[in-house]
Design an enzyme around this catalytic site. Structure first.
Site, short mmCIF file in Angstrom:
data_model
loop_
_atom_site.label_atom_id
_atom_site.label_comp_id
_atom_site.label_asym_id
_atom_site.label_seq_id
_atom_site.Cartn_x
_atom_site.Cartn_y
_atom_site.Cartn_z
N PRO A 180 -41.22 -38.30 -36.76
CA PRO A 180 -41.85 -36.99 -36.52
C PRO A 180 -41.23 -35.93 -37.43
CG PRO A 180 -40.28 -37.46 -34.78
CD PRO A 180 -40.24 -38.64 -35.72
N HIS B 206 -36.64 -41.50 -35.93
CA HIS B 206 -36.80 -41.29 -34.50
C HIS B 206 -35.91 -42.16 -33.60
CE1 HIS B 206 -38.70 -39.56 -31.15
NE2 HIS B 206 -39.95 -39.62 -31.53
N SER C 125 -39.20 -37.55 -20.44
CA SER C 125 -37.76 -37.68 -20.60
C SER C 125 -37.11 -38.32 -19.38
CB SER C 125 -37.19 -36.28 -20.80
OG SER C 125 -35.79 -36.35 -20.76
N TYR D 120 -38.72 -49.05 -31.52
CA TYR D 120 -38.42 -48.71 -32.91
C TYR D 120 -37.99 -49.89 -33.77
CZ TYR D 120 -38.72 -43.99 -31.18
OH TYR D 120 -39.18 -42.84 -30.61
N SER E 48 -47.49 -36.00 -26.81
CA SER E 48 -46.15 -35.54 -26.51
C SER E 48 -46.07 -34.02 -26.48
CB SER E 48 -45.22 -36.07 -27.59
OG SER E 48 -43.93 -36.00 -27.19
N GLN E 49 -45.36 -33.52 -25.49
CA GLN E 49 -45.12 -32.08 -25.49
C GLN E 49 -43.80 -31.81 -26.24
OE1 GLN E 49 -43.62 -28.50 -22.66
NE2 GLN E 49 -45.07 -29.85 -21.64
N1 COA Z 1 -47.81 -23.72 -10.60
C1 COA Z 1 -47.17 -22.81 -11.35
N2 COA Z 1 -46.27 -23.14 -12.31
C2 COA Z 1 -46.02 -24.44 -12.50
C3 COA Z 1 -46.66 -25.44 -11.74
C4 COA Z 1 -47.59 -25.03 -10.74
N3 COA Z 1 -48.25 -25.90 -9.97
N4 COA Z 1 -46.22 -26.63 -12.15
C5 COA Z 1 -45.33 -26.40 -13.14
N5 COA Z 1 -45.19 -25.07 -13.34
C6 COA Z 1 -44.29 -24.38 -14.28
C7 COA Z 1 -42.91 -25.04 -14.29
O1 COA Z 1 -42.11 -24.51 -13.26
C8 COA Z 1 -42.41 -24.70 -15.65
O2 COA Z 1 -41.96 -23.38 -15.67
P1 COA Z 1 -40.95 -22.83 -16.79
O3 COA Z 1 -41.78 -22.66 -18.03
O4 COA Z 1 -40.51 -21.55 -16.21
O5 COA Z 1 -39.87 -23.85 -16.95
C9 COA Z 1 -43.65 -24.74 -16.50
O6 COA Z 1 -44.75 -24.55 -15.61
C10 COA Z 1 -43.81 -26.02 -17.26
O7 COA Z 1 -43.89 -27.11 -16.36
P2 COA Z 1 -44.87 -28.33 -16.63
O8 COA Z 1 -46.00 -27.89 -17.46
O9 COA Z 1 -45.19 -28.98 -15.34
O10 COA Z 1 -44.08 -29.29 -17.56
P3 COA Z 1 -42.57 -29.66 -17.70
O11 COA Z 1 -41.86 -28.58 -18.42
O12 COA Z 1 -42.01 -30.13 -16.42
O13 COA Z 1 -42.71 -30.88 -18.70
C11 COA Z 1 -42.84 -33.15 -19.37
C12 COA Z 1 -43.28 -32.09 -18.33
C13 COA Z 1 -43.37 -34.50 -18.96
C14 COA Z 1 -43.40 -32.76 -20.72
C15 COA Z 1 -41.30 -33.15 -19.39
O14 COA Z 1 -40.79 -33.54 -18.13
C16 COA Z 1 -40.73 -34.11 -20.38
O15 COA Z 1 -40.42 -35.23 -20.08
N6 COA Z 1 -40.58 -33.68 -21.64
C17 COA Z 1 -40.08 -34.52 -22.70
C18 COA Z 1 -41.15 -34.76 -23.68
C19 COA Z 1 -40.58 -35.42 -24.90
O16 COA Z 1 -39.77 -36.30 -24.83
N7 COA Z 1 -41.03 -34.95 -26.06
C20 COA Z 1 -40.51 -35.39 -27.32
C21 COA Z 1 -40.99 -36.72 -27.67
S1 COA Z 1 -40.32 -37.19 -29.22
#
Ligand code: COA
Length: 689
Positions: free
Chosen positions: A103, A329, A445, A90, A545-546
């Site tokens: 954002p 941000h 994260s 940044y 990004s998610q």
């Molecule tokens: N089978 C069935 N379910 C599964 C699965 C599988 N093989 N793998 C994952 N899932 C489920 C998880 O248990 C989770 O369930 P929940 O909704 O009940 O919590 C769900 O699916 C989502 O998991 P997944 O899609 O793997 O993603 P996550 O939530 O772990 O997210 C990242 C992954 C990388 C997005 C997250 O770790 C992260 O870092 N997020 C931050 C992003 C960020 O900073 N955004 C803002 C930027 S400004």
């Protein structure tokens, strides 16, 4: 004001109990680096890079020296990468904040029938902000716990404490993230209200009493009337903050020569947040239009000057119902922004507006208009900032798409990670549009660690490339069974990288640390960082990004490169919201085309899953096993942090996650969630930062 980028280690959120960010082994990072870049380079480029990397990592070489220095740094700092990362990500970036960096969250369209309705909405929102601020001041926010992959560990809360206290000060070469000093005798707090490009000080504590919602409405009405007085109108100084950072730093120095301006700047820099009361902009307010208006305000002719981009939180309340938040941000990630915003929207839904009677004539002192003394030089700078913002407005190619064919639930039924699946779909979309893979950034994260922010998941994996090639190779078609295997391979590789990143073992922060410590030590920049491969691998043409939400709203941001895409997604149970951005000036990109390819890819992937899984769930079962085998047999860093799925479920069922305020509750409660609570569970913070 203490400088946060120099000394951020005050524990503001229970961070003391968290582990320090690990430092990956040099050998591991170099291996992963080569694997990540190989398929993005020509053979010749790769051979050169391989030699450079070998030399860098050789015993007794410069890599080892830098690694040992990083190890020392890790001993001495709460987080060895924080300052390096903040500057690189940044504060060193000279680009204008709107579109390029800040954002936004876009709220659902509001239906304001009369001008007073938007002021009511704003008063209600401010009331929520003050409630939230009380929680922050009392350090009463419950700790977030990771969800999704490797769920259950507590997360660093530090970012929350910067929401309403920090300010990004422009500098000629580097900006500074400053924090308001907390003192024994807190100063009276104020919000800055922007209306018709004018800035007003709205004191929220008067005579030791916090203003209630009715008082706030009364004050907002006064502001709206004052802003209308044409002869009192001052130039739209906020436009200067939308310029490049160096230009804004210079303009700020020019402003500072006048004491009137110094006082006004000081009031803005010390405010809690901005509330921007925007004029109506036009009849058509689709999701895409509202996203654009939130990102740049529509330029100087619309609400582009009704902003102050240095301030982390700007709540926009448009007379036409276009509302949202614009966020600077550097102080925090989108996930923290979502948590705060969801609290506010839920507060507004849960506690009906307390404005039963019309506001009576109040004794409250009138809000103060901030004054500016503008020299001809400032007027010239304002014109130049307005031009540049206009170019940004024209340049932004935005496309918000709600994909309704399926969502997370379908993907989970395939026993695949929804996030990994969407990332593979984004790879497929880019490949379909452009016929090549590109370096991709996905934020991961690292809030599991003290002062953790994010690292990068490099989603353009070789496995994803094999899959997207198979899906697009037309005539020489691969059979469905093989494609399905490739899809599983791509998802498995993506999931593996995700775990690497969220456990602090990814390569981007590490490589940045090695580069920066060499600079600190005044060692000549090592060849590995001058190599073309390094440049290519850091050109994030796809910046993704998610940002999931549990309230109806979505996040969006601009691309980070002139020929790039920004792709933000919000996975819901049965649909996914995508916000895709690019620049019109690039002949290569088109957001509409990208979305078209994305939708086609998502449908193709669903068909493939359905075809291959029809009649039996065995394949899906196999996928689950593949993932488990991967995570369990990998190197130490994975086995250390890995939990069994039983642990995962247990943790998800018992951790306090939700901040909820209902009408008859006067205090905020930490609610316990279970993973079976469907949509409501999503008040989660998850492992999103
Ligand atoms: N089978 C069935 N379910 C599964 C699965 C599988 N093989 N793998 C994952 N899932 C489920 C998880 O248990 C989770 O369930 P929940 O909704 O009940 O919590 C769900 O699916 C989502 O998991 P997944 O899609 O793997 O993603 P996550 O939530 O772990 O997210 C990242 C992954 C990388 C997005 C997250 O770790 C992260 O870092 N997020 C931050 C992003 C960020 O900073 N955004 C803002 C930027 S400004």
């Amino acid at each position: 004001m203490p400088v946060l980028d120099q000394e951020p280690s005050k524990d503001l959120g229970g961070g003391d109990g968290l582990p320090k960010l690990p430092l990956p082994a040099l050998k591991d990072t170099l291996e992963v680096y080569l694997r990540c870049v190989k398929h993005l380079l020509t053979e010749e480029q790769f051979n050169k890079t391989q030699n450079i990397v070998k030399q860098f990592g050789a015993p007794g070489g410069v890599g080892e020296l830098l690694q040992s220095k990083l190890m020392e740094r890790r001993q001495n700092k709460a987080n060895w990468v924080y300052d390096y990362w903040l500057n690189d990500m940044y504060l060193n970036n000279r680009l204008a904040l709107p579109v390029n960096s800040s954002p936004v969250m876009v709220f659902p369209q509001q239906n304001f029938k009369a001008p007073i309705d938007s002021l009511r909405f704003a008063a209600h929102l401010i009331s929520g902000v003050l409630e939230y601020k009380t929680l922050l001041d009392a350090h009463a926010l419950p700790v977030d716990y990771a969800r999704g992959q490797l769920a259950g560990t507590p997360l660093c809360m530090e970012q929350y404490y910067r929401l309403f206290t920090s300010y990004r000060l422009p500098g000629p070469e580097r900006d500074t993230l400053v924090a308001q000093e907390s003192s024994v005798m807190p100063e009276p707090e104020h919000i800055i209200v922007a209306c018709k490009n004018q800035f007003f000080v709205l004191d929220v504590v008067i005579n030791f009493r916090r203003l209630n919602e009715r008082d706030l409405l009364t004050q907002l009405e006064k502001i709206a009337r004052m802003a209308d007085i044409e002869e009192e109108q001052l130039p739209p100084i906020g436009l200067l903050t939308s310029d490049g950072r160096t230009e804004w730093a210079e303009a700020r120095s020019a402003l500072m020569r006048e004491s009137t301006n110094r006082d006004s700047l000081d009031m803005i820099e010390r405010c809690l947040c901005l509330v921007c009361l925007d004029d109506a902009t036009g009849p058509e307010l689709s999701d895409t239009t509202r996203a654009m208006l939130m990102l740049h305000g529509g330029g100087a002719a619309k609400n582009g000057g009704n902003r102050w981009y240095d301030k982390p939180m700007q709540f926009v309340v448009g007379a036409d119902g276009c509302c949202g938040v614009v966020c600077e941000h550097s102080a925090f990630e989108g996930i923290v922004l979502v948590q705060c915003t969801e609290y506010l929207l839920k507060y507004m839904i849960g506690s009906p507006s307390k404005l039963v009677r019309a506001a009576s004539v109040s004794e409250l002192p009138a809000p103060r208009r901030l004054r500016w003394k503008c020299t001809p030089e400032i007027h010239k700078l304002l014109a130049s900032s307005a031009d540049k913002l206009q170019r940004l407005v024209k340049n932004l190619d935005m496309n918000v798409h709600k994909f309704y064919d399926y969502g997370k639930e379908f993907i989970k039924k395939q026993k695949m990670s929804p996030d990994a699946y969407i990332q593979v779909a984004l790879q497929l979309a880019y490949y379909r549009c452009h016929g090549r893979p590109v370096s991709t950034y996905e934020s991961a994260s690292i809030r599991r660690f003290k002062e953790g922010r994010v690292d990068n998941i490099r989603s353009a994996t070789p496995e994803a490339l094999a899959f997207v090639k198979a899906m697009t190779n037309g005539e020489q078609s691969t059979c469905d069974k093989e494609k399905m295997e490739m899809l599983r391979g791509a998802i498995s590789a993506q999931t593996k990288y995700t775990i690497l990143a969220i456990t602090g073992m990814a390569i981007d922060n590490h490589l940045l640390g090695l580069r920066e410590i060499a600079h600190d030590l005044k060692i000549e920049k090592p060849e590995i960082f001058k190599d073309e491969a390094h440049l290519i691998s850091n050109q994030f043409i796809l910046s993704t990004s998610q940002v999931p939400t549990t309230v109806e709203m979505f996040c969006c941001y601009g691309p980070v490169l002139p020929n790039g895409y920004g792709a933000c997604y919000n996975p819901q149970s049965n649909h996914i919201i995508f916000s895709v951005s690019s620049f019109r000036e690039s002949p290569e990109t088109s957001s509409a085309e990208f979305v078209k390819c994305l939708v086609q890819g998502l449908l193709d992937m669903r068909d493939l899953c359905n075809k291959c899984n029809s009649g039996s769930n065995a394949a899906a079962q196999r996928q689950g096993q593949t993932l488990e085998t991967h995570t369990q047999t990998d190197t130490n860093w994975q086995s250390k942090t890995l939990q069994t799925s039983a642990d995962l479920t247990k943790n998800q069922q018992t951790l306090p996650q939700v901040l909820l305020k209902t009408p008859d509750q006067t205090k905020v409660e930490a609610q316990t969630q279970t993973s079976s609570q469907g949509e409501a569970q999503a008040l989660k913070n998850g492992s999103k930062s």
